[in-house]
Design a protein around this motif. Structure first.
Motif, PDB file in Angstrom:
ATOM      1  N   PRO A  77       0.796  -1.236   0.000  1.00  0.00           N
ATOM      2  CA  PRO A  77       0.000   0.000   0.000  1.00  0.00           C
ATOM      3  C   PRO A  77       0.826   1.282   0.000  1.00  0.00           C
ATOM      4  O   PRO A  77       0.395   2.295  -0.559  1.00  0.00           O
ATOM      5  N   LYS A 116       0.352   3.957  -2.913  1.00  0.00           N
ATOM      6  CA  LYS A 116      -0.008   5.355  -2.654  1.00  0.00           C
ATOM      7  C   LYS A 116       0.968   6.313  -3.327  1.00  0.00           C
ATOM      8  O   LYS A 116       0.572   7.325  -3.909  1.00  0.00           O
ATOM      9  N   ALA A 164      -5.369   0.442  10.086  1.00  0.00           N
ATOM     10  CA  ALA A 164      -5.757   1.675   9.402  1.00  0.00           C
ATOM     11  C   ALA A 164      -6.845   1.461   8.357  1.00  0.00           C
ATOM     12  O   ALA A 164      -7.688   2.320   8.155  1.00  0.00           O
ATOM     13  N   VAL A 165      -6.802   0.316   7.680  1.00  0.00           N
ATOM     14  CA  VAL A 165      -7.794   0.014   6.645  1.00  0.00           C
ATOM     15  C   VAL A 165      -8.321  -1.393   6.858  1.00  0.00           C
ATOM     16  O   VAL A 165      -7.798  -2.153   7.680  1.00  0.00           O
ATOM     17  N   ALA A 166      -9.365  -1.740   6.107  1.00  0.00           N
ATOM     18  CA  ALA A 166      -9.932  -3.084   6.193  1.00  0.00           C
ATOM     19  C   ALA A 166      -9.145  -4.027   5.290  1.00  0.00           C
ATOM     20  O   ALA A 166      -9.140  -3.880   4.067  1.00  0.00           O
ATOM     21  N   PHE A 167      -8.446  -4.972   5.901  1.00  0.00           N
ATOM     22  CA  PHE A 167      -7.666  -5.951   5.152  1.00  0.00           C
ATOM     23  C   PHE A 167      -8.467  -7.234   4.978  1.00  0.00           C
ATOM     24  O   PHE A 167      -9.435  -7.495   5.702  1.00  0.00           O
ATOM     25  N   ASP A 227      -3.706  -8.448   2.395  1.00  0.00           N
ATOM     26  CA  ASP A 227      -4.729  -8.791   1.414  1.00  0.00           C
ATOM     27  C   ASP A 227      -4.386 -10.090   0.692  1.00  0.00           C
ATOM     28  O   ASP A 227      -3.211 -10.461   0.567  1.00  0.00           O
ATOM     29  N   GLU A 281       0.633  -4.571   7.187  1.00  0.00           N
ATOM     30  CA  GLU A 281       0.659  -3.750   8.401  1.00  0.00           C
ATOM     31  C   GLU A 281       0.753  -4.649   9.636  1.00  0.00           C
ATOM     32  O   GLU A 281      -0.068  -5.553   9.822  1.00  0.00           O
TER      33      GLU A 281
END
Length: 311
Positions: free
Chosen positions: A103, A107, A219-222, A242, A269
């Motif tokens: 990620p 980004k 921080a995000v949905a994995f 992921d 992460e």
């Protein structure tokens, strides 16, 4: 894969054009025109990414909603107006092809692509606001990762100009590695400085934690969260990532309703609830000695295509 691929989506042609554009980028850097350096570099990056997808199969770089483009990707040249995917889709797909395309790299690539679009399609001058040190090392790191995925290298892509980018990548990697190792040692020292009873209590509490309880920590949905041992305090910690692939591990007969599937995930992460150590991306996980490739097996109900109703 079709033998005669239209040049617009040919992996070889896209790779060759990316080499032309990165050559122009290096020429602008030599002339100290850093705005155009970043512009040509951003264009070269997108072409290189599309080349990596096209080498796997041309259909990966065409717009899936445009049937004529799909035909061309299959070797049926029904049009010369081939529609290709956007930069956003390109970088999303590279995450499933390039092992190190995490990620953070995704980004960065999106950011430089958006600056490129603003430079070309508006009165804004985003490249002028970017210091060389703010993007160059991450740029060469992304290019290096993509080139490795297609069994190439910066040396092949840049020729005589490869020495400086290779040194920039090495220096950035060394700095990142040292920073991660310092954070791990700091976590070790903090945990070792606790009283024995405190360490035992914290370790016991960590052992009672499960991946399902950690969703809100990331921080995000994995796609998946799994258990790891913290390289700092040694307690139970968690790594999220992921899914990048799956295989049917157990063949079933025609009457079976369930199948065994082996899934592969790439960790992005890491978080330790005990010492609060956080690691982001494959490079930091490597520096901390954590294997970020995770596999598991699940049993799931088999799915069948619905009948077309013409029986």
């Amino acid at each position: 894969m079709p033998d005669d691929v239209f040049i617009a989506i040919s992996g070889e042609a896209l790779h060759a054009k990316s080499k032309v554009y990165i050559g122009r980028a290096m020429a602008r850097k030599a002339a100290e025109d850093l705005d155009e350096y970043q512009l040509w570099a951003s264009l070269a990056l997108e072409l290189l990414g599309k080349a990596a997808l096209a080498y796997r199969h041309p259909s990966l770089v065409v717009d899936p909603t445009n049937w004529k483009s799909l035909f061309v990707a299959a070797g049926v040249n029904v049009t010369t107006d081939v529609k290709t995917i956007t930069a956003k889709t390109l970088f999303e797909r590279l995450a499933h092809l390039v092992p190190r395309f995490d990620p953070l790299m995704h980004k960065f690539c999106m950011d430089i692509s958006e600056r490129r679009n603003a430079e070309l399609h508006s009165a804004d001058i985003p490249f002028r606001a970017m210091r060389l040190g703010a993007w160059e090392a991450r740029y060469w790191h992304a290019c290096d990762a993509i080139l490795r995925a297609i069994e190439s290298s910066l040396e092949d892509w840049l020729g005589a100009d490869a020495e400086a980018p290779r040194q920039i990548v090495a220096e950035a990697a060394a700095a990142s590695d040292a920073a991660v190792k310092l954070r791990v040692e700091t976590a070790k020292a903090w945990f070792a400085g606790l009283k024995k009873a405190e360490r035992e209590t914290l370790a016991q509490e960590a052992d009672g934690m499960m991946p399902i309880d950690q969703v809100a920590s990331f921080a995000v949905a994995f796609d998946q969260i799994w258990i790891e041992t913290c390289p700092g305090c040694g307690c139970r910690a968690f790594l999220a990532g992921d899914q990048t692939g799956e295989d049917i591990k157990q063949e079933n007969d025609e009457y079976a309703m369930w199948e065994i599937v082996e899934r592969e995930f790439v960790g992005d992460e890491f978080r330790c609830p005990t010492c609060k150590l956080v690691l982001l991306g494959g490079d930091e996980l490597d520096s901390a000695g954590i294997d970020y490739i995770h596999t598991d097996e699940v049993e799931r109900e088999m799915e069948y295509e619905p009948d077309y109703g013409n029986d």
